[in-house]
Design a protein around this motif. Sequence first.
Motif, short mmCIF file in Angstrom:
data_model
loop_
_atom_site.label_atom_id
_atom_site.label_comp_id
_atom_site.label_asym_id
_atom_site.label_seq_id
_atom_site.Cartn_x
_atom_site.Cartn_y
_atom_site.Cartn_z
N ASP A 96 3.47 2.04 -4.59
CA ASP A 96 4.39 0.90 -4.78
C ASP A 96 5.82 1.38 -5.00
O ASP A 96 6.78 0.75 -4.52
CB ASP A 96 3.95 0.05 -5.98
CG ASP A 96 2.65 -0.67 -5.71
OD1 ASP A 96 2.29 -0.83 -4.53
OD2 ASP A 96 1.97 -1.06 -6.69
N ASN A 97 5.98 2.47 -5.73
CA ASN A 97 7.33 2.97 -6.03
C ASN A 97 8.06 3.42 -4.77
O ASN A 97 9.28 3.32 -4.68
CB ASN A 97 7.24 4.14 -7.01
CG ASN A 97 6.70 3.72 -8.37
OD1 ASN A 97 6.98 2.61 -8.83
ND2 ASN A 97 5.90 4.59 -8.99
N ARG A 99 7.15 2.29 -1.50
CA ARG A 99 7.22 1.14 -0.60
C ARG A 99 8.35 0.19 -0.98
O ARG A 99 8.99 -0.40 -0.09
CB ARG A 99 5.87 0.41 -0.63
CG ARG A 99 5.74 -0.67 0.43
CD ARG A 99 4.31 -1.17 0.58
NE ARG A 99 3.81 -1.83 -0.62
CZ ARG A 99 2.90 -1.31 -1.44
NH1 ARG A 99 2.38 -0.12 -1.19
NH2 ARG A 99 2.48 -1.99 -2.52
N ASP A 100 8.60 0.03 -2.25
CA ASP A 100 9.64 -0.91 -2.70
C ASP A 100 11.06 -0.42 -2.41
O ASP A 100 12.01 -1.19 -2.50
CB ASP A 100 9.49 -1.19 -4.20
CG ASP A 100 8.22 -1.97 -4.51
OD1 ASP A 100 7.66 -2.59 -3.58
OD2 ASP A 100 7.78 -1.94 -5.68
N LYS A 206 4.60 -4.77 4.99
CA LYS A 206 4.36 -3.97 3.78
C LYS A 206 3.03 -4.31 3.12
O LYS A 206 2.43 -3.49 2.43
CB LYS A 206 5.51 -4.15 2.79
CG LYS A 206 6.82 -3.50 3.22
CD LYS A 206 7.86 -3.61 2.11
CE LYS A 206 9.17 -2.92 2.50
NZ LYS A 206 10.15 -2.96 1.39
N GLY A 210 -1.25 -2.53 0.86
CA GLY A 210 -1.92 -2.91 -0.38
C GLY A 210 -3.42 -3.07 -0.18
O GLY A 210 -4.13 -3.50 -1.08
#
Length: 254
Positions: A96-97, A99-100, A206, A210
């Motif tokens: 997540d870190n 991808r964001d 994106k 997940g």
Amino acid sequence: MIKFFRKIRQNLLTENRTGKYFKYAIGEIVLVVIGILIALSINNHNNNRQQRKIEQAYLLSLQSEFKTNLEKINNCLTENYNQVKAVENMLTLFDDNVRDTISEKETSNIIHSVFKGVTTYIPSKGVLTDIISSGNLNLIQDEKLRQKIASFESTLDFLKIQEVSILEIHKELQKQLNENGSVRKVLINKGFNFEHQSISDSVSNKKVFGLIKFENTLLDFYLTINATNGQRFFGGIKEQIEQILVDLDSEIIK
């Protein structure tokens, strides 16, 4: 010479000298046998010389073909290495870190780098197929070289199994992207222009990062293509081709 002996035999028969007649008859037979043996020797020599000429022609053709195949396998090694790196980059998007911090366009670029295709080795085999199917492989005198050339086909068959596996995993990845993401969005971000809008224009790719199933399939793909560059596949084929080229060079008459 034979007429000369025949005349002598006729004279000996006329003179009733049968002992010498038989000696001259045997001498004539010996001469005929020697003549036949000499003729056979000359014929064998000519056949061997012709076979060596054919062998040299095959060796030169094989050398050219395997040089081409070496260039092709080197290209495959490079292309596959680049795809391994592209997949490694994509795997970071499950964090997540990471991808964001990247844009939708950057995400599309990463997806495109993995899905643009898989590496397939298509060697040139015209000369190799001809020499094996025609039964002329035995014209190559070096037994070890013959064995290496003959086993090259089986090595390619083993690689083909690996390539089929890669394609199947790649298709599964494509299927999951189609179900959970937007190929259209990838194409738009790569500069492709569509005349009309679509419901998928607002979809973010994106979200596929997940999904545990997508990550598992991508990891399977990564491990498989990474192994393909090893000694069992591309790396081993390169080594085999290099060894064949060394042996060919030593057998070709300069």
